[in-house]
Design an enzyme around this catalytic site. Structure first.
Site, mmCIF file in Angstrom:
data_model
loop_
_atom_site.group_PDB
_atom_site.id
_atom_site.type_symbol
_atom_site.label_atom_id
_atom_site.label_comp_id
_atom_site.label_asym_id
_atom_site.label_seq_id
_atom_site.Cartn_x
_atom_site.Cartn_y
_atom_site.Cartn_z
ATOM 1 N N GLU A 43 1.007 -1.195 0.046
ATOM 2 C CA GLU A 43 0.048 0.076 -0.116
ATOM 3 C C GLU A 43 0.876 0.957 0.171
ATOM 4 O O GLU A 43 2.066 1.268 0.574
ATOM 5 C CB GLU A 43 -0.938 -0.028 1.261
ATOM 6 C CG GLU A 43 -1.845 1.162 1.262
ATOM 7 C CD GLU A 43 -2.799 1.250 2.652
ATOM 8 O OE1 GLU A 43 -2.505 0.573 3.574
ATOM 9 O OE2 GLU A 43 -3.659 1.679 2.678
ATOM 10 N N LYS A 116 -9.280 2.021 -2.707
ATOM 11 C CA LYS A 116 -9.708 1.462 -1.379
ATOM 12 C C LYS A 116 -10.845 1.702 -0.734
ATOM 13 O O LYS A 116 -11.485 2.897 -0.581
ATOM 14 C CB LYS A 116 -8.491 1.822 -0.393
ATOM 15 C CG LYS A 116 -8.679 1.241 1.071
ATOM 16 C CD LYS A 116 -7.460 2.066 1.988
ATOM 17 C CE LYS A 116 -7.434 1.100 3.397
ATOM 18 N NZ LYS A 116 -6.187 1.800 4.166
ATOM 19 N N CYS A 157 -5.151 -3.306 2.522
ATOM 20 C CA CYS A 157 -5.145 -3.079 3.752
ATOM 21 C C CYS A 157 -6.293 -3.397 4.668
ATOM 22 O O CYS A 157 -6.746 -4.273 4.940
ATOM 23 C CB CYS A 157 -4.458 -1.543 3.750
ATOM 24 S SG CYS A 157 -3.619 -1.339 5.758
HETATM 25 O O1 LIG Z 1 -1.972 7.154 5.318
HETATM 26 C C1 LIG Z 1 -1.462 6.875 4.394
HETATM 27 O O2 LIG Z 1 -0.640 7.623 3.687
HETATM 28 C C2 LIG Z 1 -1.744 5.629 3.571
HETATM 29 N N1 LIG Z 1 -2.640 4.913 4.439
HETATM 30 C C3 LIG Z 1 -2.443 3.970 5.182
HETATM 31 O O3 LIG Z 1 -1.329 3.613 5.696
HETATM 32 C C4 LIG Z 1 -3.421 3.103 5.737
HETATM 33 C C5 LIG Z 1 -4.565 4.191 6.435
HETATM 34 S S1 LIG Z 1 -3.698 5.295 7.701
HETATM 35 N N2 LIG Z 1 -3.333 2.213 6.817
HETATM 36 C C6 LIG Z 1 -3.938 1.276 7.139
HETATM 37 O O4 LIG Z 1 -5.121 1.086 6.462
HETATM 38 C C7 LIG Z 1 -3.776 0.331 8.048
HETATM 39 C C8 LIG Z 1 -4.667 -0.466 8.878
HETATM 40 C C9 LIG Z 1 -4.170 -1.376 9.972
HETATM 41 O O5 LIG Z 1 -3.234 -1.073 10.502
HETATM 42 C C10 LIG Z 1 -5.373 -1.954 10.685
HETATM 43 O O6 LIG Z 1 -6.332 -2.409 10.266
HETATM 44 O O7 LIG Z 1 -5.000 -2.537 11.817
#
Ligand SMILES: O=C(O)CNC(=O)[C@H](CS)NC(=O)CCC(=O)C(=O)O
Length: 284
Positions: A43, A116, A157
């Site tokens: 991701e 997503k 993710c």
């Molecule tokens: O923010 C960004 O630049 C990129 N996006 C991410 O890294 C995303 C949203 S913060 N990460 C996740 O979805 C982690 C999920 C997770 O860790 C769980 O389900 O426990």
């Protein structure tokens, strides 16, 4: 075509798009040299930018994105499929960005793209909080790509926590799921492997899950542990928390066999969604 060799690239994306591309490209080349013909990256491969304003500034429209253009050339040159796990992409006429996954064919063309669906809006006990929906506009369409190895269901993710998405993909014909991620270290330790294996077991499907690892920014540490899981739920390749890649052979006949042995997708039944609620507090 029953078999192929899948690879997961594991990197620590930071704010510099060109640095991230350079690291990913080197590892993609190494994986291809080992015979991988389906190579996935995590991701937000192009940037893990904690500052929303900076992300908005750097993000490009799909047709101008250097990482996507470069991966398309690379797929063509190496004659391999590439899943750009996700890229941060600017949307026309919209303030928020897309967290978009691309499947690229060995001729460099885009076979499928997926935004997503589920946004990571959470507050953990550790004080860590994420409001993904502030920076990103969620998608609202499940996506399957038809490939020479059958149907591949795309996801990203946090989607992994929504079992019904994968059930829908499997019911529609997908026997392989891609689950690129940037799992937090905290939730990764507790949930990552179990969630991935559950999605594989529930659906008799392969799971290919390339992940971000290490210290991506001052406040952001990701769990790594990229994994490839077979339809029986066994890990057939796994990484630790370092940069690198793994490969595993995917034998699509195993999907058929597993689904014949335990036909839970076929045994699925409709039932009244409204549960019967009995008052168990009342005395006779
Ligand atoms: O923010 C960004 O630049 C990129 N996006 C991410 O890294 C995303 C949203 S913060 N990460 C996740 O979805 C982690 C999920 C997770 O860790 C769980 O389900 O426990």
């Amino acid at each position: 075509m029953p078999a192929f060799k899948a690879a997961c690239i594991q990197i620590t994306s930071k704010t510099d798009v060109h640095e991230n591309l350079k690291t990913a490209t080197e590892l993609i080349r190494e994986a291809a040299a080992e015979g991988a013909n389906f190579i996935g990256t995590p991701e937000v491969t192009n940037m893990l930018e904690p500052h929303k304003a900076a992300a908005r500034e750097k993000a490009q429209l799909q047709n101008d994105d250097v990482t996507l253009a470069s991966f398309r050339q690379l797929a063509d040159e190496l004659d391999t499929w590439i899943l750009a796990g996700s890229l941060v992409i600017k949307k026309p006429n919209e303030d928020r960005l897309a967290n978009r996954s691309f499947l690229i064919r060995p001729d460099g063309s885009i076979a499928a793209q997926y935004d997503k669906i589920h946004m990571f809006d959470v507050e953990l006990d550790t004080g860590e909080s994420h409001k993904e929906s502030r920076a990103y506009a969620p998608g609202d369409k499940a996506v399957i790509a038809q490939t020479p190895w059958g149907q591949i269901g795309l996801s990203v993710c946090y989607d992994v926590r929504f079992a019904h998405l994968y059930q829908a993909l499997a019911q529609a014909g997908a026997g392989i799921f891609t689950i690129p991620a940037a799992f937090t270290h905290t939730t990764g330790l507790a949930h990552w492997e179990i969630l991935l294996r559950a999605r594989a077991i529930e659906n008799g499907a392969y799971v290919i899950a390339p992940a971000q690892c290490g210290q991506n920014s001052e406040k952001r540490r990701t769990y790594g542990h990229s994994m490839i899981i077979n339809p029986w739920g066994e890990k057939i390749a796994e990484m630790g928390e370092e940069t690198g890649f793994i490969t595993a052979d995917i034998d699509t006949d195993q999907i058929k066999r597993r689904r014949q042995q335990i036909p839970n997708l076929k045994n699925n039944r409709d039932f009244t969604f409204e549960p019967a609620i009995y008052d168990a507090t009342a005395a006779e």
